[in-house]
Design an enzyme around this catalytic site. Structure first.
Site, PDB file in Angstrom:
ATOM      1  N   SER A 124      29.039  15.642  21.389  1.00  0.00           N
ATOM      2  CA  SER A 124      28.242  15.567  20.283  1.00  0.00           C
ATOM      3  C   SER A 124      28.890  15.225  19.134  1.00  0.00           C
ATOM      4  O   SER A 124      30.238  15.405  19.215  1.00  0.00           O
ATOM      5  CB  SER A 124      27.868  17.052  19.977  1.00  0.00           C
ATOM      6  OG  SER A 124      27.407  17.179  18.880  1.00  0.00           O
ATOM      7  N   TYR A 148      30.686  26.535  19.845  1.00  0.00           N
ATOM      8  CA  TYR A 148      29.955  25.341  20.536  1.00  0.00           C
ATOM      9  C   TYR A 148      30.931  24.151  20.525  1.00  0.00           C
ATOM     10  O   TYR A 148      31.027  23.245  21.614  1.00  0.00           O
ATOM     11  CB  TYR A 148      28.472  25.336  20.174  1.00  0.00           C
ATOM     12  CG  TYR A 148      28.115  23.894  20.271  1.00  0.00           C
ATOM     13  CD1 TYR A 148      27.595  23.625  21.753  1.00  0.00           C
ATOM     14  CD2 TYR A 148      27.786  23.158  19.502  1.00  0.00           C
ATOM     15  CE1 TYR A 148      26.787  22.187  21.979  1.00  0.00           C
ATOM     16  CE2 TYR A 148      27.209  21.691  19.397  1.00  0.00           C
ATOM     17  CZ  TYR A 148      26.732  21.461  20.884  1.00  0.00           C
ATOM     18  OH  TYR A 148      26.428  20.121  21.071  1.00  0.00           O
ATOM     19  N   LYS A 152      32.798  21.537  23.447  1.00  0.00           N
ATOM     20  CA  LYS A 152      32.682  19.895  23.730  1.00  0.00           C
ATOM     21  C   LYS A 152      34.135  19.424  23.271  1.00  0.00           C
ATOM     22  O   LYS A 152      34.374  18.381  24.102  1.00  0.00           O
ATOM     23  CB  LYS A 152      31.810  19.462  22.466  1.00  0.00           C
ATOM     24  CG  LYS A 152      30.323  19.870  22.673  1.00  0.00           C
ATOM     25  CD  LYS A 152      29.693  19.595  23.963  1.00  0.00           C
ATOM     26  CE  LYS A 152      28.203  19.696  24.390  1.00  0.00           C
ATOM     27  NZ  LYS A 152      27.763  19.585  25.686  1.00  0.00           N
TER      28      LYS A 152
HETATM   29  C1  UD1 Z   1      22.991  20.813  14.961  1.00  0.00           C
HETATM   30  C2  UD1 Z   1      24.302  21.257  15.301  1.00  0.00           C
HETATM   31  C3  UD1 Z   1      25.121  20.478  16.244  1.00  0.00           C
HETATM   32  C4  UD1 Z   1      24.212  20.175  17.624  1.00  0.00           C
HETATM   33  C5  UD1 Z   1      22.876  19.602  17.211  1.00  0.00           C
HETATM   34  C6  UD1 Z   1      22.209  19.141  18.306  1.00  0.00           C
HETATM   35  C7  UD1 Z   1      24.900  23.003  13.451  1.00  0.00           C
HETATM   36  C8  UD1 Z   1      25.789  23.239  12.491  1.00  0.00           C
HETATM   37  N1  UD1 Z   1      24.920  21.754  14.057  1.00  0.00           N
HETATM   38  O1  UD1 Z   1      23.154  19.642  14.211  1.00  0.00           O
HETATM   39  O2  UD1 Z   1      26.287  20.997  16.586  1.00  0.00           O
HETATM   40  O3  UD1 Z   1      24.982  19.042  18.236  1.00  0.00           O
HETATM   41  O4  UD1 Z   1      22.148  20.454  16.345  1.00  0.00           O
HETATM   42  O5  UD1 Z   1      20.964  18.820  18.270  1.00  0.00           O
HETATM   43  O6  UD1 Z   1      24.010  23.509  13.733  1.00  0.00           O
HETATM   44  N2  UD1 Z   1      17.472  22.010   8.769  1.00  0.00           N
HETATM   45  C9  UD1 Z   1      16.434  22.275   7.765  1.00  0.00           C
HETATM   46  N3  UD1 Z   1      15.620  23.383   8.324  1.00  0.00           N
HETATM   47  C10 UD1 Z   1      15.481  23.818   9.474  1.00  0.00           C
HETATM   48  C11 UD1 Z   1      16.377  23.229  10.499  1.00  0.00           C
HETATM   49  C12 UD1 Z   1      17.290  22.172   9.954  1.00  0.00           C
HETATM   50  O7  UD1 Z   1      16.232  22.309   6.704  1.00  0.00           O
HETATM   51  O8  UD1 Z   1      14.659  24.761  10.139  1.00  0.00           O
HETATM   52  C13 UD1 Z   1      18.134  20.810   8.148  1.00  0.00           C
HETATM   53  C14 UD1 Z   1      19.680  21.276   8.350  1.00  0.00           C
HETATM   54  O9  UD1 Z   1      20.181  21.872   7.420  1.00  0.00           O
HETATM   55  C15 UD1 Z   1      20.514  19.785   8.722  1.00  0.00           C
HETATM   56  C16 UD1 Z   1      19.282  18.801   9.095  1.00  0.00           C
HETATM   57  O10 UD1 Z   1      17.930  19.703   8.882  1.00  0.00           O
HETATM   58  O11 UD1 Z   1      20.688  19.238   7.394  1.00  0.00           O
HETATM   59  C17 UD1 Z   1      19.630  18.809  10.727  1.00  0.00           C
HETATM   60  O12 UD1 Z   1      19.661  20.036  11.494  1.00  0.00           O
HETATM   61  P1  UD1 Z   1      19.576  20.267  12.998  1.00  0.00           P
HETATM   62  O13 UD1 Z   1      18.475  19.864  13.537  1.00  0.00           O
HETATM   63  O14 UD1 Z   1      19.907  21.678  13.290  1.00  0.00           O
HETATM   64  O15 UD1 Z   1      20.819  19.480  13.433  1.00  0.00           O
HETATM   65  P2  UD1 Z   1      22.159  19.516  12.967  1.00  0.00           P
HETATM   66  O16 UD1 Z   1      22.802  20.848  12.031  1.00  0.00           O
HETATM   67  O17 UD1 Z   1      22.790  18.115  12.388  1.00  0.00           O
END
Ligand code: UD1
Length: 338
Positions: A124, A148, A152
């Site tokens: 990842s 997590y 990895k």
């Molecule tokens: C997350 C994991 C990462 C993992 C990946 C798998 C964390 C810190 N990282 O990545 O280790 O490999 O998922 O797909 O959790 N967001 C919102 N509202 C929400 C959900 C997310 O605003 O309800 C925002 C987050 O703040 C971020 C972006 O959307 O800026 C992407 O979030 P997400 O889909 O959870 O992925 P990552 O955090 O990049």
């Protein structure tokens, strides 16, 4: 070629099995159904050219792993199986270490014993942490933000030691950026248990009325609109990357790391707006505090995969949003529910 796909009924695994089967690979799926559903097998089967073999087995049990290798002779293994919630791993690190490392060690031992030495491992972009300014190349320093991510990176290091110990191993470590979307038929897609942690499944559940509004975690990041920026990649592009990695391993030994991303960063608000526009639905949202552990911006430098694997992500954000919504609509239809 006969391929063992661990975790092959999960989100990325299921799309990859379909892609492999439709390109002449014979797939044997092993999954313990902890985070997936056996009905996915029928769905994969409908989309696949050839029969998919399935064994419900737990890789934490050495005997069960040995049984799989007794029944089939594999040419290569794609290892998706593993726990994947960063938040849960902070609360229960030992479970993550036991599950992700234990299953991998059992698998590697059995591969070695049976002289199966080609492996594609799902890593990842999380291993890059927050040290490097994007675009992130494979040679960037790694840094770990949660257990997590540590599992990895530890597995990547184990694989490096393994390939140093025995030059017959051919290993591709694929560092995924943010996979979203679904198969264009709407037959398979992402189906998180409980409240989704990731952005796209949350958006689709708001669109279908299963949740009232999206929480956007922070609009004060140093990005053009203040929300986080990510490299969203269509899950079918990612699936195709696995096929390319398998082909690569047929004539490359050693250990090879590849980013799988598009090389483009889009913000959370970009994704919300694109989803609304292409699908004609409204996504109500609230801006809330930043989520602990999130970084501002992450996107790949995917040039190594393009150069060496001959792979490039082809699907854009519109297609990712359309396919994700088609899948969610299919899921909420009573006749189609699991
Ligand atoms: C997350 C994991 C990462 C993992 C990946 C798998 C964390 C810190 N990282 O990545 O280790 O490999 O998922 O797909 O959790 N967001 C919102 N509202 C929400 C959900 C997310 O605003 O309800 C925002 C987050 O703040 C971020 C972006 O959307 O800026 C992407 O979030 P997400 O889909 O959870 O992925 P990552 O955090 O990049």
């Amino acid at each position: 070629m006969k391929i063992l796909v661990t975790g092959g009924l999960g989100y990325i695994g299921s799309h990859t099995v379909v892609e492999l089967s439709n390109n002449g690979f014979e797939c044997v799926v092993v999954d313990n159904l902890m985070n997936s559903d056996s009905s996915v097998l029928d769905r994969i089967q409908k989309l696949s050219a050839d029969p998919i073999h399935f064994m419900k087995r737990d890789l934490l049990d050495k005997h069960q792993v040995a049984e799989v290798f007794e029944l089939f002779h594999f040419d290569a293994v794609i290892h998706f199986a593993g726990l994947k919630s960063p938040a849960e791993s902070v609360v229960n690190p030992l479970r993550y270490f036991e599950e992700n490392l234990g299953t991998t060690i059992n698998l590697l031992n059995e591969m070695q014993r049976n002289n199966v030495k080609k492996l594609v491992f799902s890593s990842s972009a999380t291993v890059y942490g927050d040290l490097t300014e994007p675009p992130v190349y494979e040679k960037a320093l790694t840094s770990i933000l949660n257990p997590y991510g540590r599992t990895k990176l530890m597995i990547e290091e184990i694989l490096q030691d393994l390939s140093k110990s025995d030059p017959e191993w051919s290993i591709a470590i694929l560092r995924f950026f943010n996979p979203i979307g679904a198969h264009s038929s709407g037959t398979i897609g992402e189906r998180p248990n409980g409240v989704p942690n990731n952005l796209m499944p949350y958006i689709t559940q708001v669109a279908s009325g299963r949740r009232q509004f999206l929480n956007i975690y922070g609009d004060d990041y140093p990005t053009p609109d203040g929300t986080g920026v990510r490299d969203f990649i269509h899950v079918m592009d990612l699936a195709h990357g696995h096929l390319k990695a398998l082909n690569y391993l047929s004539n490359h030994s050693g250990n090879h790391i590849f980013n799988l991303g598009t090389g483009k960063g889009y913000s959370v608000l970009d994704l919300v707006r694109t989803f609304e526009e292409v699908n004609g639905v409204k996504i109500p949202y609230k801006i809330v505090d930043r989520r602990p552990g999130d970084i501002a911006v992450s996107y790949a430098a995917p040039s190594k995969a393009e150069r060496e694997l001959g792979w490039k992500a082809e699907r854009g954000l519109n297609e990712m949003c359309e396919d994700a919504w088609r899948w969610e609509k299919d899921l909420v239809k009573p006749s189609k529910s699991f």
